[in-house]
Design a protein around this motif. Sequence first.
Motif, mmCIF file in Angstrom:
data_model
loop_
_atom_site.group_PDB
_atom_site.id
_atom_site.type_symbol
_atom_site.label_atom_id
_atom_site.label_comp_id
_atom_site.label_asym_id
_atom_site.label_seq_id
_atom_site.Cartn_x
_atom_site.Cartn_y
_atom_site.Cartn_z
ATOM 1 N N ASP A 7 -0.108 13.541 0.022
ATOM 2 C CA ASP A 7 -0.402 14.925 -0.365
ATOM 3 C C ASP A 7 -0.569 15.809 0.853
ATOM 4 O OD1 ASP A 7 -0.225 14.650 -2.967
ATOM 5 O OD2 ASP A 7 -2.379 14.900 -3.438
ATOM 6 N N GLU A 8 -1.264 15.219 1.867
ATOM 7 C CA GLU A 8 -1.583 15.992 3.064
ATOM 8 C C GLU A 8 -0.309 16.418 3.812
ATOM 9 O OE1 GLU A 8 -4.436 14.802 6.546
ATOM 10 O OE2 GLU A 8 -5.417 14.762 4.591
ATOM 11 N N GLN A 9 0.721 15.459 3.790
ATOM 12 C CA GLN A 9 1.974 15.776 4.486
ATOM 13 C C GLN A 9 2.793 16.796 3.718
ATOM 14 O OE1 GLN A 9 3.152 11.700 4.665
ATOM 15 N NE2 GLN A 9 3.023 11.640 6.893
ATOM 16 N N SER A 10 2.729 16.688 2.356
ATOM 17 C CA SER A 10 3.609 17.544 1.564
ATOM 18 C C SER A 10 3.028 18.955 1.388
ATOM 19 C CB SER A 10 3.866 16.920 0.191
ATOM 20 O OG SER A 10 2.634 16.824 -0.490
ATOM 21 N N THR A 11 1.667 19.100 1.416
ATOM 22 C CA THR A 11 1.060 20.419 1.212
ATOM 23 C C THR A 11 1.052 21.193 2.526
ATOM 24 O OG1 THR A 11 -0.433 19.273 -0.259
ATOM 25 C CG2 THR A 11 -0.950 21.581 0.201
ATOM 26 N N PRO A 12 1.699 22.375 2.560
ATOM 27 C CA PRO A 12 1.670 23.146 3.806
ATOM 28 C C PRO A 12 0.244 23.580 4.127
ATOM 29 C CG PRO A 12 2.723 24.393 2.022
ATOM 30 C CD PRO A 12 2.427 23.036 1.477
ATOM 31 N N LYS A 13 -0.118 23.515 5.418
ATOM 32 C CA LYS A 13 -1.481 23.895 5.814
ATOM 33 C C LYS A 13 -1.656 25.392 5.692
ATOM 34 C CE LYS A 13 -4.515 21.433 8.764
ATOM 35 N NZ LYS A 13 -4.998 21.176 10.085
ATOM 36 N N ARG A 14 -2.716 25.814 4.960
ATOM 37 C CA ARG A 14 -2.961 27.251 4.821
ATOM 38 C C ARG A 14 -3.571 27.773 6.095
ATOM 39 N NH1 ARG A 14 -5.271 29.229 -0.717
ATOM 40 N NH2 ARG A 14 -3.571 28.676 -2.069
ATOM 41 N N ARG A 15 -3.158 28.986 6.481
ATOM 42 C CA ARG A 15 -3.730 29.580 7.701
ATOM 43 C C ARG A 15 -5.200 29.918 7.483
ATOM 44 N NH1 ARG A 15 -0.911 31.889 11.826
ATOM 45 N NH2 ARG A 15 -2.293 33.657 11.919
ATOM 46 N N PHE A 16 -5.526 30.340 6.252
ATOM 47 C CA PHE A 16 -6.905 30.726 5.993
ATOM 48 C C PHE A 16 -7.338 30.145 4.658
ATOM 49 C CE2 PHE A 16 -10.569 33.448 6.485
ATOM 50 C CZ PHE A 16 -10.706 33.372 7.847
ATOM 51 N N PRO A 17 -7.802 28.889 4.652
ATOM 52 C CA PRO A 17 -8.144 28.228 3.390
ATOM 53 C C PRO A 17 -9.289 28.916 2.658
ATOM 54 C CG PRO A 17 -8.355 26.735 5.272
ATOM 55 C CD PRO A 17 -8.050 28.079 5.816
ATOM 56 N N ALA A 18 -9.334 28.643 1.352
ATOM 57 C CA ALA A 18 -10.356 29.271 0.498
ATOM 58 C C ALA A 18 -11.759 28.971 1.013
ATOM 59 C CB ALA A 18 -10.198 28.768 -0.929
ATOM 60 N N ALA A 19 -11.967 27.748 1.547
ATOM 61 C CA ALA A 19 -13.302 27.391 2.042
ATOM 62 C C ALA A 19 -13.711 28.314 3.191
ATOM 63 C CB ALA A 19 -13.313 25.945 2.507
ATOM 64 N N ASP A 20 -12.754 28.675 4.035
ATOM 65 C CA ASP A 20 -13.074 29.572 5.148
ATOM 66 C C ASP A 20 -13.372 30.977 4.651
ATOM 67 O OD1 ASP A 20 -13.061 27.824 7.233
ATOM 68 O OD2 ASP A 20 -10.918 28.011 7.595
ATOM 69 N N ILE A 21 -12.617 31.415 3.648
ATOM 70 C CA ILE A 21 -12.876 32.752 3.080
ATOM 71 C C ILE A 21 -14.297 32.768 2.508
ATOM 72 C CG2 ILE A 21 -12.197 34.392 1.262
ATOM 73 C CD1 ILE A 21 -9.329 33.395 1.644
#
Length: 202
Positions: free
Chosen positions: A3-17
């Motif tokens: 999953d980690e390889q297939s999901t593109p990394k978000r620049r600003f994840p919801a947790a950071d927001i």
Amino acid sequence: MTDEQSTPKRRFPAADIARVSVFAALIAVLGLPGALNVFGDAVPITLQTLGVMLAGAILGTWRSALAVTVLLVLVAAGLPLLAGGRGGLGVFTGPSAGFLLGWLPGAALTGWIVERGGRAPGTLRLVIACLAGGVGVVYLCGIPVQALVTGLSLGKTALLSAAFLPGDLAKAALASIVARGTQRAYPDAVPAVHRERLRAGG
Ligand SMILES: O=C(O)CCCC[C@@H]1SC[C@@H]2NC(=O)N[C@@H]21
């Protein structure tokens, strides 16, 4: 493929927001006890600087800068989020404008020192970070602007600002203790760059 390889990394994840929003709100809430005006109307003593230090020490450079930016934008838009229920563009032309704007680089430097600065062990690094960013940078931005707006000399203004020091030193100590506790209790909540240092015992 995981999953980690297939999901593109978000620049600003919801947790950071969420983290940025929580700390912007925390700084606002710390304004609720009010403002103590020791120099008439000039620059108040406020607990909000504790929130600025905590944001830097816990969120790190960019997230804390963003949290302070969110607060300042809301204040500029007129929300009464500063101690004493103040807000609006007028506060950015008043005697405390430099201190207010200094919260942004102050939080960012606090975060930078916590994440990357020096070899001092954890708690000492937090204290140094809060003093350099939350006190040093904020005063460096605030005192010249206060002098300019009030027409007092730089030396006199700096001398007057010494009245903030006891409170700000106590806030730096408290912010360091709370941030250290947070790092220990929630290691996943601190920025990745700093998490590595914590794992290495820093
Ligand atoms: O509410 C405002 O207009 C900004 C307040 C700025 C207060 C400065 S920040 C550093 C110093 N420590 C305080 O408690 N007050 C001043």
